[in-house]
Design a protein around this motif. Structure first.
Motif, short mmCIF file in Angstrom:
data_model
loop_
_atom_site.label_atom_id
_atom_site.label_comp_id
_atom_site.label_asym_id
_atom_site.label_seq_id
_atom_site.Cartn_x
_atom_site.Cartn_y
_atom_site.Cartn_z
N ALA A 65 -8.75 7.55 -4.42
CA ALA A 65 -7.38 7.80 -4.28
C ALA A 65 -7.14 8.58 -3.07
CB ALA A 65 -7.00 8.49 -5.49
N LEU A 66 -6.04 8.24 -2.21
CA LEU A 66 -5.75 8.99 -0.93
C LEU A 66 -4.06 9.22 -1.23
CD1 LEU A 66 -6.21 9.69 1.92
CD2 LEU A 66 -5.65 7.34 2.47
N HIS A 67 -3.58 10.32 -1.00
CA HIS A 67 -2.31 10.69 -0.99
C HIS A 67 -2.03 11.26 0.66
CE1 HIS A 67 1.54 12.29 -1.93
NE2 HIS A 67 1.27 13.35 -1.29
N VAL A 68 -0.77 10.77 1.18
CA VAL A 68 -0.36 11.22 2.46
C VAL A 68 0.72 11.74 2.27
CG1 VAL A 68 0.44 10.19 4.60
CG2 VAL A 68 -1.56 9.23 3.45
N ASP A 69 0.83 13.01 2.96
CA ASP A 69 2.09 13.94 3.07
C ASP A 69 2.62 13.95 4.53
OD1 ASP A 69 4.28 15.88 2.76
OD2 ASP A 69 2.84 17.08 1.82
#
Length: 75
Positions: A65-69
């Motif tokens: 899982a990858l989250h980009v802010d």
């Protein structure tokens, strides 16, 4: 014998497209997209202005899982 692909999920703070090794695979939120095991370049490109965040990841058997802010520079 080819191993089963792993699963990639990507979320972001803004609407964005997701690319794996230069191929568009969908839009965020992206859930459980099949990705071959190994090292890949992930690009998340914001729809509004084309801003990009790049990550090189190594995908194993476990889902990734990858989250980009986009509100944080370089994140």
């Amino acid at each position: 014998l080819t191993p089963e692909p792993s699963k990639l999920s990507v979320t972001a703070t803004d609407a964005a497209e997701v690319f794996v090794d230069g191929t568009r695979i969908g839009d965020v939120p992206l859930t459980n997209a099949p990705v071959a095991l190994g090292t890949h370049e992930i690009v998340v490109r914001r729809t509004a202005d084309g801003a990009e965040r790049r990550s090189t990841i190594t995908v194993g058997v476990a889902p990734f899982a990858l989250h980009v802010d986009f509100s944080r520079p370089g994140n």
